[in-house]
Scaffold this motif. Structure first.
Motif, PDB file in Angstrom:
ATOM      1  N   THR A  31       0.837  -1.212   0.000  1.00 11.31           N
ATOM      2  CA  THR A  31       0.000   0.000   0.000  1.00 11.31           C
ATOM      3  C   THR A  31       0.865   1.252   0.000  1.00 11.31           C
ATOM      4  O   THR A  31       0.646   2.163  -0.809  1.00 11.31           O
ATOM      5  N   TYR A  32       1.846   1.315   0.902  1.00 11.01           N
ATOM      6  CA  TYR A  32       2.747   2.464   0.988  1.00 11.01           C
ATOM      7  C   TYR A  32       4.174   1.986   1.276  1.00 11.01           C
ATOM      8  O   TYR A  32       4.378   0.980   1.962  1.00 11.01           O
ATOM      9  N   VAL A  33       5.132   2.757   0.772  1.00  8.08           N
ATOM     10  CA  VAL A  33       6.524   2.579   1.166  1.00  8.08           C
ATOM     11  C   VAL A  33       6.901   3.781   2.028  1.00  8.08           C
ATOM     12  O   VAL A  33       6.822   4.932   1.573  1.00  8.08           O
ATOM     13  N   LEU A  34       7.264   3.502   3.283  1.00 16.46           N
ATOM     14  CA  LEU A  34       7.687   4.553   4.214  1.00 16.46           C
ATOM     15  C   LEU A  34       9.204   4.681   4.087  1.00 16.46           C
ATOM     16  O   LEU A  34       9.938   3.778   4.490  1.00 16.46           O
ATOM     17  N   ALA A  35       9.665   5.796   3.506  1.00 14.37           N
ATOM     18  CA  ALA A  35      11.082   5.925   3.152  1.00 14.37           C
ATOM     19  C   ALA A  35      11.774   7.011   3.961  1.00 14.37           C
ATOM     20  O   ALA A  35      11.219   8.092   4.189  1.00 14.37           O
ATOM     21  N   GLY A  36      12.992   6.698   4.386  1.00 21.31           N
ATOM     22  CA  GLY A  36      13.841   7.668   5.062  1.00 21.31           C
ATOM     23  C   GLY A  36      15.099   7.915   4.259  1.00 21.31           C
ATOM     24  O   GLY A  36      15.148   7.636   3.050  1.00 21.31           O
ATOM     25  N   GLY A  68       4.866   2.006  -9.205  1.00 20.33           N
ATOM     26  CA  GLY A  68       3.884   3.067  -8.959  1.00 20.33           C
ATOM     27  C   GLY A  68       3.287   3.018  -7.564  1.00 20.33           C
ATOM     28  O   GLY A  68       2.164   3.495  -7.350  1.00 20.33           O
ATOM     29  N   ILE A  69       4.024   2.453  -6.587  1.00 13.14           N
ATOM     30  CA  ILE A  69       3.555   2.384  -5.198  1.00 13.14           C
ATOM     31  C   ILE A  69       3.793   3.740  -4.529  1.00 13.14           C
ATOM     32  O   ILE A  69       4.899   4.296  -4.627  1.00 13.14           O
ATOM     33  N   PRO A  70       2.794   4.315  -3.837  1.00 15.20           N
ATOM     34  CA  PRO A  70       2.990   5.601  -3.161  1.00 15.20           C
ATOM     35  C   PRO A  70       4.117   5.546  -2.130  1.00 15.20           C
ATOM     36  O   PRO A  70       4.193   4.600  -1.346  1.00 15.20           O
ATOM     37  N   VAL A  71       4.978   6.569  -2.141  1.00 13.74           N
ATOM     38  CA  VAL A  71       6.087   6.679  -1.192  1.00 13.74           C
ATOM     39  C   VAL A  71       5.792   7.835  -0.250  1.00 13.74           C
ATOM     40  O   VAL A  71       5.495   8.951  -0.701  1.00 13.74           O
ATOM     41  N   GLU A  81       8.203  10.230   6.901  1.00 17.93           N
ATOM     42  CA  GLU A  81       7.802   9.995   8.285  1.00 17.93           C
ATOM     43  C   GLU A  81       6.708  10.967   8.722  1.00 17.93           C
ATOM     44  O   GLU A  81       5.740  10.578   9.381  1.00 17.93           O
ATOM     45  N   SER A  82       6.840  12.248   8.350  1.00 18.68           N
ATOM     46  CA  SER A  82       5.840  13.239   8.763  1.00 18.68           C
ATOM     47  C   SER A  82       4.475  12.919   8.164  1.00 18.68           C
ATOM     48  O   SER A  82       3.440  13.053   8.834  1.00 18.68           O
ATOM     49  N   GLU A  83       4.455  12.487   6.904  1.00 19.15           N
ATOM     50  CA  GLU A  83       3.182  12.101   6.279  1.00 19.15           C
ATOM     51  C   GLU A  83       2.600  10.874   6.975  1.00 19.15           C
ATOM     52  O   GLU A  83       1.384  10.780   7.188  1.00 19.15           O
ATOM     53  N   PHE A  84       3.459   9.945   7.326  1.00 23.42           N
ATOM     54  CA  PHE A  84       3.030   8.728   8.000  1.00 23.42           C
ATOM     55  C   PHE A  84       2.399   9.051   9.357  1.00 23.42           C
ATOM     56  O   PHE A  84       1.319   8.538   9.697  1.00 23.42           O
ATOM     57  N   LEU A  85       3.066   9.902  10.147  1.00 26.41           N
ATOM     58  CA  LEU A  85       2.540  10.258  11.465  1.00 26.41           C
ATOM     59  C   LEU A  85       1.224  11.013  11.356  1.00 26.41           C
ATOM     60  O   LEU A  85       0.309  10.827  12.174  1.00 26.41           O
ATOM     61  N   ALA A  86       1.106  11.842  10.326  1.00 24.38           N
ATOM     62  CA  ALA A  86      -0.150  12.571  10.116  1.00 24.38           C
ATOM     63  C   ALA A  86      -1.284  11.598   9.797  1.00 24.38           C
ATOM     64  O   ALA A  86      -2.414  11.757  10.272  1.00 24.38           O
TER      65      ALA A  86
END
Length: 656
Positions: free
Chosen positions: A621-626, A640-643, A646-651
């Motif tokens: 569903t999502y790739v959480l990238a740092g 085409g997986i949404p990336v 961290e700030s978007e993830f926490l929101a």
């Protein structure tokens, strides 16, 4: 004859499935290879009974559904086995008929799990298992935890694919088995199966803790550079930072090759890893092309298999040990012998049925070998005293004196006393182990000390410890004592499944504990659940459900759970506690996040009903990238997986 061939195919396929896919073999590699060889001989003698489904014409493994599938650009085939030097000379005669000038390379055959390492522009992009030779499993996340595998190469070639063997060093395997035995878990049978199981872990952290390593032994494909021979390719791979096959040697003819095979056999006990043979390969690539391949095997290489070494010795004693669940395990003690390079004097006898089957008695002459060249085992009795009956396990527990009882579901004799000193110490060790409550610093020696000194008679007592309780003992200065009690205090915040696994309920491993916690959510709900309700969990059997129900119906266990709750230990599932914001979503984490650790991010996902995966696929569903995100980010962009950051993830986690 057709019936015999069909039955032999079924037998070989059965054992191949247990070896390649279940990582739980029932027979030795040598015995399996003999069966396969027997089938090949029969099929060659009776071609009228040929079958495309025969295990002689396909690689034994299959791509499991645990990870995403990877289609190999170059087939990852297997090698034909030979068992005598005459068979090696016959191989040489076949080679020389097509390529008279052929020379060979001889190298040890590492006993592990075959993998492909695919590099694009010098960057590791995919690590995959062999599978069926054409399609394997994407284990890139776990491959990256093996430190000896280079993540980037000095030469940024458009593509380089190397084939290697992931293995577990003997020292790592022995540590794993020791821990499994302490936890009364079924120990891994050999390093190969331990390596395969470790590489297929869903959590890369588990893989990272298993001490895996790799040897690269073949160049599958290369773009941007021309190499003429296998020995040249190994030299080149070594220059790129790969750990290549140890002690590979170029040989001018088959007699030189045979001498090297003999030398490798003599050195078997000197290696820090397990080998199951030696590989003889035609060196030059153009010679290999002229020789070609069959549907399953290349015609330019064979694997010589060494027979397992067996020795006779005198059985001097049988000792019994009580495990965490009360299981009484007998161990043979015999006169020391040198076997596969090390001196051994003990071998596990499993249970009374095993002893009866072999009619073992103290004073017998016994035959010992090492299963997988590592774990000593009793193969047979060479001489038995006719005046003696088979040894019988004691009727009373050697630790507490309680009457022993036979487990109705297993061939195991148990001590029913939950306060048995041996069981309590083992229970403390298991409760604190990494897979359970993960209390740093609580190893075997500390757990034994706490019990011996009366500081911990149950796991609940751990949460009553104060630094000053420990400081009077050697090795416990104030700082170490405070660090240990702080680690114990922190474990109160663990998830319910960790507590359930740590309690050591019979037949309930880590996976079952998670299923139980996810289904009932609280310890109170589990205690109140009926056996029928528990058995309705997908993945639970009747024996597992009965074990849970019996555990929580025991008054001593009920009292222990009450104490843990009163002492502040979490007894609720943390999965989904934040709501269902991420329900149905799968996250892949990559790179270094600004403030969150991987485990913290994973916990947030779990609390909100989502799950994590170690590899990117169309189901992500999502790739959480740092920072320093690698191939997972590249693959996400390709698919085409949404990336997200961290700030978007926490929101997302806060929005609901």
């Amino acid at each position: 004859m057709e019936k015999q061939i069909r039955q032999l195919r079924e037998l070989v396929s059965y054992h191949a499935n247990r070896y390649y896919n279940l990582d739980d073999p029932e027979i030795s590699d040598f015995e399996y290879d003999k069966l396969l060889h027997q089938l090949m001989d029969l099929e060659q003698a009776h071609p009228e009974y040929a079958s495309p489904d025969s295990p002689t014409v396909k690689v034994g493994g299959v791509a499991l559904n645990t990870f995403a599938e990877v289609e190999h650009r170059v087939q990852m085939g297997s090698l034909q086995d030979v068992f005598s030097f005459e068979e090696l000379r016959e191989f040489d005669r076949r080679v020389k008929e097509a390529v008279p000038e052929a020379t060979y390379v001889v190298e040890p055959k590492i006993d592990g799990l075959s993998v492909s390492l695919d590099y694009v522009d010098g960057l590791l992009t995919i690590g995959s298992t062999r599978g069926n030779g054409f399609v394997g499993e994407d284990v890139t996340g776990n491959i990256r935890t093996i430190r000896s595998i280079p993540q980037t190469l000095p030469d940024k070639l458009p593509r380089l694919e190397a084939r290697g063997e992931v293995y577990m060093p003997i020292s790592s395997f022995e540590r794993l088995v020791e821990q499994q035995e302490l936890n009364d878990e079924k120990p891994a049978k050999n390093p190969r199966n331990a390596a395969a199981g470790s590489l297929r872990q869903k959590d890369p952290r588990v893989t990272a803790g298993r001490g895996l390593d790799v040897f690269v032994f073949n160049l599958q494909q290369i773009e941007g550079k021309t190499l003429e021979s296998h020995s040249q390719s190994l030299d080149y791979l070594k220059s790129q930072g790969f750990p290549v096959s140890p002690s590979y040697l170029r040989c001018a003819d088959i007699e030189d090759a045979i001498r090297e095979v003999e030398q490798i056999g003599k050195r078997r006990g000197d290696y820090s890893f397990n080998i199951d043979g030696a590989v003889i390969k035609v060196d030059r690539f153009d010679h290999r092309e002229r020789l070609g391949a069959t549907a399953k095997y290349p015609k330019w290489a064979v694997a010589y298999k060494y027979p397992p070494e067996e020795k006779e010795t005198l059985l001097t004693d049988i000792q019994v040990q009580v495990g965490r669940t009360g299981a009484v395990t007998p161990t043979a003690v015999f006169e020391p012998i040198l076997l596969a390079g090390t001196t051994v004097s003990r071998a596990v006898l499993h249970n009374q049925d095993f002893i009866n089957e072999k009619n073992l008695a103290i004073g017998d002459r016994i035959i010992i070998r090492k299963a997988g060249d590592i774990i000593p085992e009793v193969v047979s009795v060479a001489w038995h005293d006719p005046e003696k009956s088979a040894y019988q396990l004691p009727e009373h527990c050697p630790s507490c004196g309680a009457q022993l009882v036979r487990d109705p579901d297993q061939a195991v004799i148990r001590c029913p006393n939950s306060s048995c000193p041996a069981q309590v110490v083992r229970s403390l060790i298991h409760f604190c182990s990494r897979g359970a409550m993960d209390i740093d610093g609580m190893g075997v020696s500390v757990c034994s000390l706490l019990y011996r000194e009366g500081l911990a008679k149950s796991v609940a007592d751990l949460y009553r410890l104060r630094p000053e309780d420990l400081m009077e003992y050697e090795g416990f200065a104030r700082k170490k004592a405070e660090k240990l009690t702080a680690a114990i205090e922190k474990s109160k915040e663990n998830d319910l499944w960790q507590l359930l696994f740590g309690l050591g309920i019979h037949n309930i491993g880590e996976k079952a504990a998670k299923l139980l916690a996810n289904r009932f959510r609280t310890l109170d709900a589990i205690r109140a659940a009926s056996e029928e309700e528990i058995s309705s969990i997908d993945g639970f059997g009747a024996i597992m459900a009965r074990s849970v129900a019996e555990y929580f119906s025991n008054e001593n266990n009920q009292d222990l759970c009450r104490q843990l709750e009163e002492l502040g230990v979490n007894t609720s599932s943390l999965q989904g506690e934040g709501g269902n914001r991420f329900e149905g979503m799968t996250f892949v984490l990559t790179g270094t996040l600004p403030t969150l650790t991987r485990s913290e991010a994973t916990a947030i996902i779990g609390r909100n009903g989502g799950k994590t995966s170690s590899s990117v696929s169309k189901k992500t569903t999502y790739v959480l990238a740092g920072e320093e995100a690698g191939s997972k980010l590249t693959k996400a962009n390709q698919l085409g997986i949404p990336v997200i950051s961290e700030s978007e993830f926490l929101a997302m986690a806060e929005r609901g």
